[in-house]
Design a protein around this motif. Sequence first.
Motif, mmCIF file in Angstrom:
data_model
loop_
_atom_site.group_PDB
_atom_site.id
_atom_site.type_symbol
_atom_site.label_atom_id
_atom_site.label_comp_id
_atom_site.label_asym_id
_atom_site.label_seq_id
_atom_site.Cartn_x
_atom_site.Cartn_y
_atom_site.Cartn_z
ATOM 1 N N ARG D 219 0.782 -1.235 0.000
ATOM 2 C CA ARG D 219 0.000 0.000 0.000
ATOM 3 C C ARG D 219 0.817 1.290 0.000
ATOM 4 N NH1 ARG D 219 -2.747 -4.038 2.317
ATOM 5 N NH2 ARG D 219 -5.019 -4.043 2.040
ATOM 6 N N TYR D 221 3.397 4.324 -0.695
ATOM 7 C CA TYR D 221 4.009 4.983 -1.854
ATOM 8 C C TYR D 221 4.755 6.214 -1.345
ATOM 9 C CZ TYR D 221 0.461 8.659 -1.595
ATOM 10 O OH TYR D 221 -0.318 9.702 -1.181
ATOM 11 N N GLU D 226 5.504 11.251 -5.914
ATOM 12 C CA GLU D 226 4.256 11.690 -6.561
ATOM 13 C C GLU D 226 4.163 13.205 -6.606
ATOM 14 O OE1 GLU D 226 0.633 9.798 -5.563
ATOM 15 O OE2 GLU D 226 1.449 7.784 -5.910
ATOM 16 N N ARG D 239 -3.730 14.163 1.426
ATOM 17 C CA ARG D 239 -2.859 12.983 1.453
ATOM 18 C C ARG D 239 -3.013 12.233 2.787
ATOM 19 N NH1 ARG D 239 -0.109 11.661 -3.436
ATOM 20 N NH2 ARG D 239 0.210 13.634 -4.547
ATOM 21 N N GLU D 242 -5.961 9.985 3.230
ATOM 22 C CA GLU D 242 -6.055 8.749 2.429
ATOM 23 C C GLU D 242 -6.145 7.505 3.304
ATOM 24 O OE1 GLU D 242 -3.731 9.957 -1.699
ATOM 25 O OE2 GLU D 242 -2.615 8.976 -0.103
ATOM 26 N N TRP D 243 -5.481 7.599 4.462
ATOM 27 C CA TRP D 243 -5.492 6.468 5.407
ATOM 28 C C TRP D 243 -4.957 6.894 6.749
ATOM 29 C CZ3 TRP D 243 -1.650 3.843 8.203
ATOM 30 C CH2 TRP D 243 -2.077 2.648 8.839
ATOM 31 N N LYS D 249 -11.220 3.527 3.612
ATOM 32 C CA LYS D 249 -10.380 3.287 2.440
ATOM 33 C C LYS D 249 -8.974 3.016 2.953
ATOM 34 C CE LYS D 249 -11.855 6.941 0.257
ATOM 35 N NZ LYS D 249 -11.846 8.166 -0.509
ATOM 36 N N ARG D 250 -8.293 2.066 2.342
ATOM 37 C CA ARG D 250 -6.985 1.699 2.855
ATOM 38 C C ARG D 250 -6.091 1.203 1.747
ATOM 39 N NH1 ARG D 250 -8.535 -4.012 5.545
ATOM 40 N NH2 ARG D 250 -7.353 -3.207 7.272
ATOM 41 N N ASP D 251 -6.234 1.811 0.579
ATOM 42 C CA ASP D 251 -5.430 1.300 -0.524
ATOM 43 C C ASP D 251 -4.143 2.080 -0.763
ATOM 44 O OD1 ASP D 251 -7.323 3.216 -1.024
ATOM 45 O OD2 ASP D 251 -7.474 2.779 -3.163
ATOM 46 N N ARG D 252 -4.093 3.307 -0.286
ATOM 47 C CA ARG D 252 -2.886 4.109 -0.525
ATOM 48 C C ARG D 252 -2.412 4.740 0.778
ATOM 49 N NH1 ARG D 252 -1.169 5.898 -5.112
ATOM 50 N NH2 ARG D 252 -0.887 8.038 -4.432
ATOM 51 N N GLY D 254 0.667 7.066 2.087
ATOM 52 C CA GLY D 254 1.828 7.873 1.706
ATOM 53 C C GLY D 254 2.939 7.818 2.732
#
Lengths: 584, 584, 297, 297
Positions: D219, D221, D226, D239, D242-243, D249-252, D254
């Motif tokens: 997950r 990045y 970016e 950002r 995002e999590w 939601k837990r796909d990305r 940073g």
Amino acid sequence: MSQKELVFRIGGAAGDGSASTAESLAKVCTRSGLYVFTYTSYQSVIRGGHSWVQVRAAEEPVLSQGERPQVLICLNQPTADIHAPQVRENGAIIYDSDTIKLDGLRLAEGVRKIGFPLGRLAREFSNNALMKNTVALGAAVRLFDMDLAVVESAFATVWGDKKREIVDANVKAAAAGYKYVEENGGSLNLGLRHSGKARLLITGNQAIALGALAAGCKFLAQYPMTPASSIMHWMADHAPKHGVVVKQVEDELAAINMAIGAGFAGVRSMTATSGGGFSLMVEGIGQGGMVEAPVVAVLAQRAGPSTGLPTKTEQGDLNLALGAGQGDWPRAILAPRNTDECFRLTAEAFNLAEVYQTPVIVMSDLYLSEGYRTVEGFDFNVPIIRGLLAADGGTAKDKYLRYKITESGVSPRALPGQPGFQFDAGTDEHDEKGELISDVLAGIPEWVEIRKQMMDKRMRKLDGLRRDTKGPELWGPEKADITLISWGSTQGPLREAILDLQEADGLPVNSLEYAYLFPFHADETTAALKRAKRTMSVEGNFTGQFSRLLTAETGIRPDHFFGKYDGEPFYPSEIAAKVREVLG
Amino acid sequence: MSQKELVFRIGGAAGDGSASTAESLAKVCTRSGLYVFTYTSYQSVIRGGHSWVQVRAAEEPVLSQGERPQVLICLNQPTADIHAPQVRENGAIIYDSDTIKLDGLRLAEGVRKIGFPLGRLAREFSNNALMKNTVALGAAVRLFDMDLAVVESAFATVWGDKKREIVDANVKAAAAGYKYVEENGGSLNLGLRHSGKARLLITGNQAIALGALAAGCKFLAQYPMTPASSIMHWMADHAPKHGVVVKQVEDELAAINMAIGAGFAGVRSMTATSGGGFSLMVEGIGQGGMVEAPVVAVLAQRAGPSTGLPTKTEQGDLNLALGAGQGDWPRAILAPRNTDECFRLTAEAFNLAEVYQTPVIVMSDLYLSEGYRTVEGFDFNVPIIRGLLAADGGTAKDKYLRYKITESGVSPRALPGQPGFQFDAGTDEHDEKGELISDVLAGIPEWVEIRKQMMDKRMRKLDGLRRDTKGPELWGPEKADITLISWGSTQGPLREAILDLQEADGLPVNSLEYAYLFPFHADETTAALKRAKRTMSVEGNFTGQFSRLLTAETGIRPDHFFGKYDGEPFYPSEIAAKVREVLG
Amino acid sequence: MSDGKTIELQEYKSEIKPTWCPGCGDFAVLSGLQKALQVLQIEPWNIVIVSGIGCSSNIPHFLSSYGFHSIHGRAVPVASGIKLANSDLTVIAAGGDGDGYGIGVGHFIHAMRRNLDITYIVMDNQIYGLTTGQASPTSEKGMVTKSTPEGVIENPVNPLTLALASGATYIARGFSGDAKGLGDLFARGIKHKGFSLIDVLSPCVTYNKINTYDWFRQRVYSLEKEGHNPSDYLAAVARADEWPNLDQKRDRIGLGVFYERNDIPTYEDLEPALKKGPLVRQPLGLANPEELLEEFR
Amino acid sequence: MSDGKTIELQEYKSEIKPTWCPGCGDFAVLSGLQKALQVLQIEPWNIVIVSGIGCSSNIPHFLSSYGFHSIHGRAVPVASGIKLANSDLTVIAAGGDGDGYGIGVGHFIHAMRRNLDITYIVMDNQIYGLTTGQASPTSEKGMVTKSTPEGVIENPVNPLTLALASGATYIARGFSGDAKGLGDLFARGIKHKGFSLIDVLSPCVTYNKINTYDWFRQRVYSLEKEGHNPSDYLAAVARADEWPNLDQKRDRIGLGVFYERNDIPTYEDLEPALKKGPLVRQPLGLANPEELLEEFR
Ligand SMILES: Cc1ncc(C[n+]2csc(CCOP(=O)(O)OP(=O)(O)O)c2C)c(N)n1
Ligand SMILES: Cc1ncc(C[n+]2csc(CCOP(=O)(O)OP(=O)(O)O)c2C)c(N)n1
Ligand code: SF4
Ligand code: SF4
Ligand SMILES: [Mg+2]
Ligand SMILES: [Mg+2]
């Protein structure tokens, strides 16, 4: 003591599985009809270090962890180095001969070295590294003449039907160890009868939780802290089924304040912690005294000061409990002496809290909270006494006084949601209605008088609390050369010391044991101690916190003091030695 | 007592300016060479309610707020209703005849009603509503035969040169009141000499702050709480000039922990609060005992329990201080008996904290902390004893042991930034180096012994603390019919009661006064009380918290107990009455 | 409401006269709250107002409902305990900025992430009123108070961005100078299922001579009128960051609902033990205790 | 550094062997920190590491510097007191997610708004390690732990949005699976003047079987790659959200610096008493005490 017993010890690093192996053995002993007592010595680390468990069992009730083991399982070399020399004459040491050496260790006479390739054997049944413990367990079971079938049944309960393969593998592993001993010297011939009624094997914390459930506790707010955490774990596991909200909250400030909120709203509520967390509850619990909200706070002590020794025992938080909160307010402090009382006193605490509408503190310690002990059973017929409620009638709505000044100090309690009884609960000094005295009335002569009356009213509850609780128990011979004074969990080792002194030395010794610490029972104490020839107080702290309470309340100072503050529990032998020293 | 005195009272609603008017009068008395004692009765509200101030002054030292006033200023009707009947024979009541009526009130004989249009008169000088107080003040000054020039100089100091118009308006207003009395009956002829040396007029909190500054305190972390807040206010005002960081922080948890951090880092540091805040410091202060960090915590008590009566006095937090923190750790508790000791004991507390590397608690109360009192002056020649520092030499770097086991229990202290002495301070039990015992060593026999030694080491500090502090002071005649036991701020009213009993009844009474509460001085106490015919402990709480400490330490129970817990300070007359009752 | 009779505004008023200073912003909060409760027709006995300590925290005494005037900083956990014990009650926590964002900020954050169905009203006067005027966590940088004679050197807490970061599901700001608006925000917050924060700019006329009614009047604007969409998280953050912020910009102060979402289950919804209804109504004692003992044999 | 000699990495290592479980994420934090200190060449005796209680909080013992292993949740105030007493020291607070975002979250928020020049490293394993596996404030919704056998029902704390809301001036996230990246984030955080938060995803291999190294590796990045601009507040919030977030939601996830600004004065800069240097170096006692008495005459 001369009664036949088995004492078993297992040691290794944290994560090596000593605890669960010992637990299995304790269960096996229980199912074999023995009385069991366990003590776990561990450290504040998740992997590594050195931890060990002692299991003691006998046909008659056992009251302490006992002393030197007959059988020792070494899961690593340090265990051998530290514990092997303590194994009793004609005892046995079980170890993996591939990894552990007993060379050069000074063993007692006749100690059998049962070294065999535990690990290699175990790998035949599973690749779980802990399987070797099971092999060793099987060996111990043979040494103690217990039944492999009981081992199987114990495993079945632990893992349940769903994990049948695990059970099977373990049973096979145990059988291998059993067989090895069978073929290599057989039993130790301790001569215990392994049959009879299976009783309950339970920890103090589990008994506390059960007692709470039995008393109708509906709400537990807690923050994890050794040795109180397992109250929350057990409650959480059983909560949904029994309609109990169990909340791990952000800190102990939240825990006590939520619990008081829930108590105010009308459910039986509780919190549990150790000294560090209780320190954070000090302001909140005093609030309970002022707003007259029922709540039960369990204080499971561990060795201080400060973070101290998180996995070690002590009775060092009595001053903390006695001094918690500003000013004077009525509190009750109970200290179960054993597992059975963990259940009974916790249940009772809920009644006292609601009848007297005030916080009740239940003090245990790591030794009592975490150790597995045998109890015969529990009487679930716990009376539930909710105290004076406005809803029960007799209280008029129109001039309802939540804090009515009464002779008992107790006023009819309305619960939110009850039409017509609206009132304010306030932590500022207030009048009978609950309205503030502090903001515009304080200092005005007639209100100075009312403030005084409110104090008197609240403090009168102490009389009722004293009446409703018991004085100390005098245990042992009426006439004794010395009376030992103790509170809480010290009961067990102390009683064993007394039995030993009687048996070995013919010394008559008795004990004055306290389970109800506050309000203190001064009259009974004075009466009992007047008859004592000599007195020694025995407690698990440095300064003699309970002796000081006793002296403050009665003016009587125990002649001697035996305090223990090294983190270890009392051993009967050291109490007996101290008595001999004092009397000799 | 028969000495000549003036007792002045002013009352009104919160926001009516009683306090500042009384302060002005107190300053005028001081500058007139009198000894002054003030007591402010107020409530936990910003506007409204009823508050009043009493100022007592005499040529000789005064030790209490005194009893009935000779002069009363009523700023509103309730003040007249409540206080007018208390004005002494031949005294006077000053009030605004436009708004206040004395009709129907039962006044003592010869009381002069000095009613005139205060408000209307005042509006000639300013449209500030509080100006009428100044007119009344002028009237009082005339009744007391004091000098208008002193009033002017007092105003000049209060407002300073920058607000010359305010000073002028006030001087004119005071003159108008003065003149009115001049023309309407003149002085009360109390016969006090108004001349002589001007001493200092200062509150207990200001004296505490001054004592801290004198002792080199560099850091104060505090959260506001009555009656401790004014320590922070005064320190904040003077901080930048004296290189002191004064921080109002988010709560009392932060306050104690920051203060301990600062103490650990090498500055003399302090925190101050009342019981509610201290409750939140309980865990943190115990930490100080464990990591052996010096810190001074001022606990200014107010009436509990819980939020209680925030603006009222009590001595109810001794149990809290004695029980603060888990387990046993060495603490010192000092309780200044008067304003002078507020300065001296606070300064001393910093030395004790650093010499013994442990938290020291200084306990005052609202009565002492907020009241203005006369002191002769302060000896700023405070010795600054920083205790055993590694930097002072004699400590080798290579095997530096921060927690070296020593006979005194004190180990050489290194400060961060000192090359080569790196160590860890830990709240877990640790070894001499500071490394954890709790995580992998606890329970191993040799480490069990070290744990015990670390406890012994820390607790040995109590011997030194006892040696370095004083036993109780026996005050009054050697031979007495009764010995009164007291602690902290009760000294003043109690001494006055003793003087009164001697003078009025010929009764010889003495007192045993404690300023150093813990470690307790048991030997001196026992010796002193052995000589006492009869004893009564006098303290400002319900349960006799200090008497209980005394009994716990000595086994001696005072024969009688006089506890006050209505929020009001002790009055000499009620102590005297209680003594008469007990002896009669 | 139960018997069909309308509850009058009067019934929400207690006999106790508020002891606040004349002009204190808290009066508007009190009357706004009374109005909201009346509009929603919630029976006084089914309401519990829980406060901490402070001028503002005296509010329970002035309302006719059940009240719990708790200790400083602990209103939110006490309220949470009450709600969990009796989830049928309307539970409102109320208090000051010191109480809620200072000493109590930890509980505030954790309560928001729980999303208990509680309404929290903070009477934010940017000062400690009851203790006679020290800096509060919302006092602006530079403000001179009794405890900060050289001016505050901390950056103020921003309650709204904090709430946005912590999972509150209804986040609004009101102003005591707008009594009508307040009542509406309260009513909407109480109706909202989940944790509602209403930060009220409630001037302290005695100790805060900077952030006065006038000062606010020059800066406030209606979020709604500017078309703010309360379901847009980032837009809410941007609006909330207008004041206070690190840059000490202070020209625009939005009023109204910053953020609201109704799709997050409440804590009570998720708590298994409450499936059978409020705890207070569940039977005491154990139905089948012996079953529990099996594991110990 | 003072004598021109380079301090070797070895000099930051203590004699004590870490007691963490093999594989614990905290090892990477320890070595990353040692590396950062070595890179910055800060003398061990001028460093104080302050921790609370927890597995992670044992870190001071494994570093050769001054250390203060404080009580649970109080690392940040203790560190603040040390920094204010001796502002010449490099003060690093370190500990667990329970310690910092649970029991200690109030101090965390207030420390950030003060902007003291302290670096705070949180070893975030989303579990209570030392107490053997209860839910932590960052445990994700639904997670089964000893204290939540039915799964966590709270929304997790998001340390980064919290920090963004509270005025921290350097906000970063690291991952124990990326030791190199960690060292860089620490060095940059320590160098930064003002409060630095580095939240480190530091897996607990014993009690957290969900948020493992692998789970994260799938997950994470790099923010930098970016093109994230750390001076853009709203971008940082987006950002950070995002999590974790309310929507689960837990796909990305940073990694790197979310936010940094260097134009906000530190607390020490603004504190008048420190103008003359660190408190520890200022003379004790009073120069002209009688002056102080004037106001009392
Ligand atoms: C533990 C504790 N610390 C301090 C106090 C003293 N105290 C009472 S109210 C208050 C602050 C009030 O400020 P705020 O919450 O903003 O309420 P306001 O009076 O401004 O409405 C403080 C510090 C207390 N009661 N308890
Ligand atoms: C006041 C107080 N409450 C509870 C504890 C028990 N305790 C010790 S460590 C800990 C939590 C540890 O979790 P975390 O901070 O996440 O650290 P980790 O072990 O996961 O690194 C707790 C609850 C304590 N020491 N003090
Ligand atoms: S002091 Fe301020 S907050 Fe308190 S009642 Fe007065 S105006 Fe309101
Ligand atoms: S329990 Fe978890 S956090 Fe603790 S040392 Fe082991 S892996 Fe690390
Ligand atoms: Mg406020
Ligand atoms: Mg963790």
